[in-house]
Design a protein around this motif. Structure first.
Motif, short mmCIF file in Angstrom:
data_model
loop_
_atom_site.label_atom_id
_atom_site.label_comp_id
_atom_site.label_asym_id
_atom_site.label_seq_id
_atom_site.Cartn_x
_atom_site.Cartn_y
_atom_site.Cartn_z
N PHE A 25 0.79 -1.14 -0.07
CA PHE A 25 0.01 0.00 -0.10
C PHE A 25 0.89 1.41 0.16
O PHE A 25 2.03 1.22 0.43
N TYR A 27 0.17 5.28 1.39
CA TYR A 27 -0.54 6.18 2.25
C TYR A 27 -0.16 7.42 1.90
O TYR A 27 1.01 7.87 2.34
N LEU A 59 -5.26 5.81 1.02
CA LEU A 59 -4.84 4.56 0.80
C LEU A 59 -4.89 4.18 -0.46
O LEU A 59 -6.02 4.28 -1.23
N SER A 61 -3.52 1.09 -3.43
CA SER A 61 -3.11 -0.30 -3.74
C SER A 61 -3.43 -0.83 -5.05
O SER A 61 -4.34 -0.43 -5.68
N VAL A 67 -7.81 -1.87 -0.54
CA VAL A 67 -8.12 -0.90 0.50
C VAL A 67 -9.47 -1.07 1.19
O VAL A 67 -9.55 -0.99 2.45
N LYS A 84 -4.34 4.59 11.60
CA LYS A 84 -4.11 5.93 11.12
C LYS A 84 -3.03 6.90 11.69
O LYS A 84 -2.14 7.13 11.01
#
Length: 101
Positions: A25, A27, A59, A61, A67, A84
């Motif tokens: 991922f 962020y 997010l 991906s 996600v 988070k």
């Protein structure tokens, strides 16, 4: 002359789901509009929903549905707010090191 450009910071991480599968991922740093969504929420329940919505938007991906799966797993089996916060701390470290460099 000072030259500026849009530089939205991001961190990349690998996440292992409870079922053992792994996904990569990114962020991204929340945008002003996303932060305003959180700040403008009325009441605790709306604020909590806003945080989940913003988290979902930050997010990224390549895995289809990854996600959604991460947000659902952290919501139902973990603590998405702590998750988070951890990502925000890591993003803060990246921003701090970028200012030094």
């Amino acid at each position: 002359m000072l030259k500026l450009k849009l530089d939205r910071k991001k961190i990349d991480f690998e996440y292992e789901f409870a079922d053992g599968t792994k996904e990569t991922f990114s962020y991204l740093d929340p945008t002003t509009a996303q932060l305003e969504c959180i700040v403008g929420a009325e009441g605790v329940k709306q604020g909590m929903q806003a945080i989940k919505t913003v988290m979902h938007g930050c997010l990224k991906s390549g895995g289809e549905g990854a996600v959604d799966k991460l947000v659902e797993e952290q919501t139902s089996s973990g603590n998405i707010y702590d998750f988070k916060s951890m990502l925000d701390v890591e993003l803060g470290k990246l921003k701090k090191s970028a200012k030094k460099g």
